[in-house]
Write a protein that holds these residues in place. Structure first.
Motif, PDB file in Angstrom:
ATOM      1  N   THR A 265      -8.795  66.584  -7.790  1.00 35.78           N
ATOM      2  CA  THR A 265      -9.548  66.180  -8.979  1.00 35.78           C
ATOM      3  C   THR A 265      -8.991  64.885  -9.557  1.00 35.78           C
ATOM      4  O   THR A 265      -9.751  63.972  -9.916  1.00 35.78           O
ATOM      5  CB  THR A 265      -9.492  67.294 -10.040  1.00 35.78           C
ATOM      6  N   ARG A 266      -7.682  64.786  -9.648  1.00 33.69           N
ATOM      7  CA  ARG A 266      -7.046  63.597 -10.219  1.00 33.69           C
ATOM      8  C   ARG A 266      -7.395  62.340  -9.430  1.00 33.69           C
ATOM      9  O   ARG A 266      -7.571  61.253  -9.995  1.00 33.69           O
ATOM     10  CB  ARG A 266      -5.529  63.797 -10.261  1.00 33.69           C
ATOM     11  N   GLU A 267      -7.523  62.484  -8.104  1.00 35.53           N
ATOM     12  CA  GLU A 267      -7.787  61.325  -7.257  1.00 35.53           C
ATOM     13  C   GLU A 267      -9.277  61.044  -7.082  1.00 35.53           C
ATOM     14  O   GLU A 267      -9.655  60.115  -6.377  1.00 35.53           O
ATOM     15  CB  GLU A 267      -7.124  61.523  -5.890  1.00 35.53           C
ATOM     16  N   GLY A 268     -10.123  61.856  -7.713  1.00 37.04           N
ATOM     17  CA  GLY A 268     -11.555  61.569  -7.706  1.00 37.04           C
ATOM     18  C   GLY A 268     -12.319  62.083  -6.512  1.00 37.04           C
ATOM     19  O   GLY A 268     -13.475  61.695  -6.304  1.00 37.04           O
ATOM     20  N   HIS A 269     -11.723  62.971  -5.711  1.00 39.52           N
ATOM     21  CA  HIS A 269     -12.448  63.542  -4.585  1.00 39.52           C
ATOM     22  C   HIS A 269     -13.507  64.522  -5.092  1.00 39.52           C
ATOM     23  O   HIS A 269     -13.443  64.994  -6.236  1.00 39.52           O
ATOM     24  CB  HIS A 269     -11.472  64.211  -3.614  1.00 39.52           C
ATOM     25  N   ILE A 270     -14.482  64.817  -4.251  1.00 39.71           N
ATOM     26  CA  ILE A 270     -15.706  65.481  -4.716  1.00 39.71           C
ATOM     27  C   ILE A 270     -15.894  66.819  -3.998  1.00 39.71           C
ATOM     28  O   ILE A 270     -16.010  66.859  -2.767  1.00 39.71           O
ATOM     29  CB  ILE A 270     -16.924  64.575  -4.458  1.00 39.71           C
ATOM     30  N   PRO A 271     -15.941  67.935  -4.752  1.00 40.01           N
ATOM     31  CA  PRO A 271     -16.157  69.242  -4.124  1.00 40.01           C
ATOM     32  C   PRO A 271     -17.611  69.437  -3.706  1.00 40.01           C
ATOM     33  O   PRO A 271     -18.528  69.030  -4.416  1.00 40.01           O
ATOM     34  CB  PRO A 271     -15.762  70.234  -5.224  1.00 40.01           C
ATOM     35  N   VAL A 272     -17.801  70.049  -2.539  1.00 39.03           N
ATOM     36  CA  VAL A 272     -19.139  70.356  -2.040  1.00 39.03           C
ATOM     37  C   VAL A 272     -19.308  71.870  -2.061  1.00 39.03           C
ATOM     38  O   VAL A 272     -18.578  72.593  -1.368  1.00 39.03           O
ATOM     39  CB  VAL A 272     -19.341  69.817  -0.612  1.00 39.03           C
ATOM     40  N   TYR A 273     -20.267  72.337  -2.844  1.00 41.47           N
ATOM     41  CA  TYR A 273     -20.567  73.766  -2.937  1.00 41.47           C
ATOM     42  C   TYR A 273     -21.773  74.051  -2.059  1.00 41.47           C
ATOM     43  O   TYR A 273     -22.909  73.720  -2.427  1.00 41.47           O
ATOM     44  CB  TYR A 273     -20.862  74.147  -4.383  1.00 41.47           C
ATOM     45  N   ARG A 274     -21.534  74.649  -0.909  1.00 45.33           N
ATOM     46  CA  ARG A 274     -22.638  74.956  -0.003  1.00 45.33           C
ATOM     47  C   ARG A 274     -23.351  76.219  -0.457  1.00 45.33           C
ATOM     48  O   ARG A 274     -22.731  77.175  -0.919  1.00 45.33           O
ATOM     49  CB  ARG A 274     -22.111  75.131   1.424  1.00 45.33           C
ATOM     50  N   ARG A 275     -24.696  76.197  -0.327  1.00 49.66           N
ATOM     51  CA  ARG A 275     -25.539  77.345  -0.697  1.00 49.66           C
ATOM     52  C   ARG A 275     -25.265  77.772  -2.143  1.00 49.66           C
ATOM     53  O   ARG A 275     -25.106  78.954  -2.448  1.00 49.66           O
ATOM     54  CB  ARG A 275     -25.317  78.514   0.268  1.00 49.66           C
TER      55      ARG A 275
ATOM     56  N   LEU B   1      -2.098  73.422  -6.917  1.00 49.87           N
ATOM     57  CA  LEU B   1      -1.585  72.052  -6.850  1.00 49.87           C
ATOM     58  C   LEU B   1      -2.536  71.112  -6.111  1.00 49.87           C
ATOM     59  O   LEU B   1      -2.833  70.018  -6.573  1.00 49.87           O
ATOM     60  CB  LEU B   1      -0.192  71.999  -6.214  1.00 49.87           C
ATOM     61  N   LEU B   2      -3.032  71.545  -4.938  1.00 46.40           N
ATOM     62  CA  LEU B   2      -3.928  70.688  -4.172  1.00 46.40           C
ATOM     63  C   LEU B   2      -5.200  70.404  -4.953  1.00 46.40           C
ATOM     64  O   LEU B   2      -5.644  69.256  -5.039  1.00 46.40           O
ATOM     65  CB  LEU B   2      -4.264  71.322  -2.824  1.00 46.40           C
ATOM     66  N   GLY B   3      -5.802  71.448  -5.524  1.00 41.32           N
ATOM     67  CA  GLY B   3      -7.043  71.257  -6.268  1.00 41.32           C
ATOM     68  C   GLY B   3      -6.868  70.291  -7.418  1.00 41.32           C
ATOM     69  O   GLY B   3      -7.731  69.435  -7.665  1.00 41.32           O
ATOM     70  N   ARG B   4      -5.751  70.388  -8.128  1.00 38.86           N
ATOM     71  CA  ARG B   4      -5.498  69.487  -9.245  1.00 38.86           C
ATOM     72  C   ARG B   4      -5.353  68.050  -8.752  1.00 38.86           C
ATOM     73  O   ARG B   4      -5.865  67.111  -9.369  1.00 38.86           O
ATOM     74  CB  ARG B   4      -4.225  69.936  -9.965  1.00 38.86           C
ATOM     75  N   ALA B   5      -4.668  67.883  -7.611  1.00 40.40           N
ATOM     76  CA  ALA B   5      -4.492  66.539  -7.053  1.00 40.40           C
ATOM     77  C   ALA B   5      -5.830  65.958  -6.585  1.00 40.40           C
ATOM     78  O   ALA B   5      -6.099  64.774  -6.779  1.00 40.40           O
ATOM     79  CB  ALA B   5      -3.503  66.586  -5.892  1.00 40.40           C
TER      80      ALA B   5
ATOM     81  N   TRP C 296     -10.388  73.236  -3.755  1.00 39.97           N
ATOM     82  CA  TRP C 296     -10.021  73.071  -5.161  1.00 39.97           C
ATOM     83  C   TRP C 296      -9.382  74.336  -5.736  1.00 39.97           C
ATOM     84  O   TRP C 296      -8.804  74.291  -6.814  1.00 39.97           O
ATOM     85  CB  TRP C 296     -11.251  72.678  -5.972  1.00 39.97           C
ATOM     86  N   SER C 297      -9.482  75.453  -5.014  1.00 43.11           N
ATOM     87  CA  SER C 297      -8.856  76.694  -5.483  1.00 43.11           C
ATOM     88  C   SER C 297      -7.413  76.827  -5.000  1.00 43.11           C
ATOM     89  O   SER C 297      -6.709  77.756  -5.409  1.00 43.11           O
ATOM     90  CB  SER C 297      -9.668  77.908  -4.999  1.00 43.11           C
TER      91      SER C 297
END
Length: 224
Positions: A75-85, A69-73, A65-66
């Motif tokens: 988010t727009r498409e509803g994909h989910i970030p995984v924050y490990r630890r 352009l990719l991160g914005r796309a 997500w950082s």
């Protein structure tokens, strides 16, 4: 966009084939559990699923997500970030549960990490972490096992080897295979969920590897 991009990249970089067990189906509100072997395998999996008419919500490392352009796309498409630890780690399961409740199909990697190996050989999936079983226990979603093989032929090893693999893949055009198993309805204890899902993904991976003529006798790798 993500699935279309993956299909275009994989078509240029390798020769992808897809098979499925009898009874394999993608009901709304299902979880796809896949094995994770390479930085390239999410693209391979998304390309294979798109050819089957499926564009899932993906649980992916938050670092993507950082990327501009990719991160914005994502988010727009509803994909989910995984924050490990991170204290936000539980947010990924909340997002996945919400997506399932809306009838979306969710893609998750049960192993939660990449192998430390430097070679390109196939190896069985390592032990699954608890995220998949917690999500299934919470939602009752059926699990679709997915095995992919060949992605390490696209890119694997240290950074230099990964870059070299990505650059030379369109010339080498390695064979890639994805196999879809029949859905599982997991009941009972969460530890049993994990064991059954791991066994089903391992069986799907074995079928995929055998389509490439790869050995499936090696034990599963350790993960970062």
């Amino acid at each position: 966009m993500l699935s279309r991009l993956a299909d275009a990249l994989v078509s240029a970089a390798g020769r992808l084939t897809v098979t499925a067990d009898a009874g394999a189906a993608f009901a709304p509100g299902s979880v796809i559990a896949a094995n994770h072997t390479s930085l390239a395998d999410p693209a391979v999996v998304l390309a294979a699923l798109r050819r089957l008419g499926v564009e899932p919500v993906v649980l992916a490392t938050a670092g993507l997500w950082s990327v501009p352009l990719l991160g914005r796309a994502l988010t727009r498409e509803g994909h989910i970030p995984v924050y490990r630890r991170d204290r936000r780690a539980a947010d990924a399961l909340d997002g996945a549960a919400d997506a399932l409740a809306r009838g979306r199909i969710v893609l998750i990697y049960g192993e939660g990490g990449l192998p430390r190996r430097k070679d390109v050989a196939e190896a069985a999936p390592a032990a699954f972490r608890s995220g998949l079983s917690r999500l299934v226990h919470r939602t009752g979603a059926p699990v679709i096992p997915l095995g992919q093989a060949g992605a390490r032929r696209l890119t694997s090893g240290n950074r230099a080897k990964q870059l070299a693999g990505a650059v030379t893949a369109p010339l080498r055009r390695p064979r890639l295979h994805v196999h879809i198993g029949a859905p599982l309805v997991l009941t009972g204890e969460r530890t049993a969920h994990t064991a059954r899902a791991h066994a089903a993904v391992t069986a799907a991976w074995r079928t995929a590897a055998e389509h490439l003529g790869a050995s499936t006798a090696a034990p599963g790798p350790t993960h970062d």
